[in-house]
Design an enzyme around this catalytic site. Structure first.
Site, PDB file in Angstrom:
ATOM      1  N   LYS A   1       1.983  20.100 -13.557  1.00 52.71           N
ATOM      2  CA  LYS A   1       2.727  18.842 -13.454  1.00 52.71           C
ATOM      3  C   LYS A   1       2.044  17.926 -12.447  1.00 52.71           C
ATOM      4  CE  LYS A   1       6.719  18.151 -14.658  1.00 52.71           C
ATOM      5  NZ  LYS A   1       7.265  17.313 -15.744  1.00 52.71           N
ATOM      6  N   ARG A   2       1.454  18.539 -11.420  1.00 52.15           N
ATOM      7  CA  ARG A   2       0.807  17.759 -10.363  1.00 52.15           C
ATOM      8  C   ARG A   2      -0.316  16.892 -10.922  1.00 52.15           C
ATOM      9  NH1 ARG A   2      -1.670  21.456  -6.201  1.00 52.15           N
ATOM     10  NH2 ARG A   2       0.252  22.573  -6.600  1.00 52.15           N
TER      11      ARG A   2
END
Length: 276
Positions: A74-75
């Site tokens: 997600k980062r």
């Protein structure tokens, strides 16, 4: 295996120790996780056995990477399942079985995913497709057109529902476009020839009462044969004049059927003026 450290020097339990107790107290029976954690499974099992607790079933999944073989995260802006639904992907077919998973890392290919989604949309029953597409169409087109006809035009041309907007925005409002759009080598036409063609065909379109696709096409085909024109030579300037776009979800007569007589003539007239 080395002796496990259960508590850190600050008195807090280590992650592995806390994790096993937490899972047991929550009644976890199955643990699904990435195969990078496979090496820690024996440590967990020793703790379960030491407490006399039942060891859960582990399913270790192969790594999923992006096109550059970097782990999805997600980062780095990679999508969650919910994000994909929000992005307009259709629901996944219920055929998933972890037993069929490969042990090798898998590449999450968004290009292939979009293509596959598009294939499902093409194969979908039209009424179901319209039900799902209608909100996207209404976001872009507020005018009183037959939205089912518009949906039928885009059904085979989109991969995800948000693609609809750029396909149909010209129905709502004529875009600004360059006269060079009338130039097409294969159709042997250009702005000058396009202008002459539009002027020539405008009176026939004024007389035409039936603005269904079939009737318009037959009339224009007959006109082309009579004049010795290729059909593309007639259709390209017309499609450009009514849409103002290089690519559209339908041909000239399909678009004109949606627009109806009044709006089609208004747009062609504006095209003549622009080219003049």
């Amino acid at each position: 295996l080395d002796d496990m450290i259960l508590n850190k020097s600050d008195g807090f339990p280590t992650y592995n120790f806390a994790n096993v107790i937490d899972d047991h107290l929550m009644g976890i029976t199955h643990v699904v996780r990435g195969n990078e954690y496979l090496s820690s499974a024996p440590k967990y099992n020793r703790l379960y056995e030491a407490f006399g607790w039942e060891v859960p079933v582990y399913v270790h999944c192969p790594l999923i990477t992006d096109e550059n073989h970097k782990k999805l995260s997600k980062r780095c802006g990679h999508s969650s399942y919910e994000d994909l639904i929000d992005q307009g992907f259709e629901e996944l077919v219920e055929a998933f079985d972890y037993r069929n998973m490969s042990k090798s890392p898998a590449v999450f290919d968004t290009v292939k995913l979009k293509w596959m989604n598009g294939e499902y949309l093409k194969a979908m029953d039209f009424d179901r497709f319209y039900e799902l597409a209608e909100p996207y169409i209404k976001e872009t087109v507020t005018k009183d057109y037959d939205l089912k006809k518009i949906a039928a035009l885009v059904k085979t041309r989109i991969e995800i529902f948000p693609d609809i907007a750029e396909q149909i925005d010209f129905f709502e409002e004529m875009p600004e476009y360059d006269n060079e759009l009338y130039r097409h080598k294969k159709m042997k036409t250009d702005p000058e020839k396009g202008l002459a063609l539009l002027k020539e065909v405008y009176p026939l379109l004024e007389e035409q009462e039936d603005y269904s696709n079939d009737a318009l096409f037959e009339m224009l085909k007959g006109f082309a044969e009579e004049k010795g024109y290729k059909i593309g030579y007639v259709m390209w300037p017309l499609r450009t004049a009514v849409s103002g776009k290089q690519n559209t979800p339908g041909g000239a007569t399909e678009l004109m059927e949606v627009f109806g007589k009044e709006e089609s003539l208004r747009r062609i007239s504006a095209g003549i003026e622009k080219l003049s």
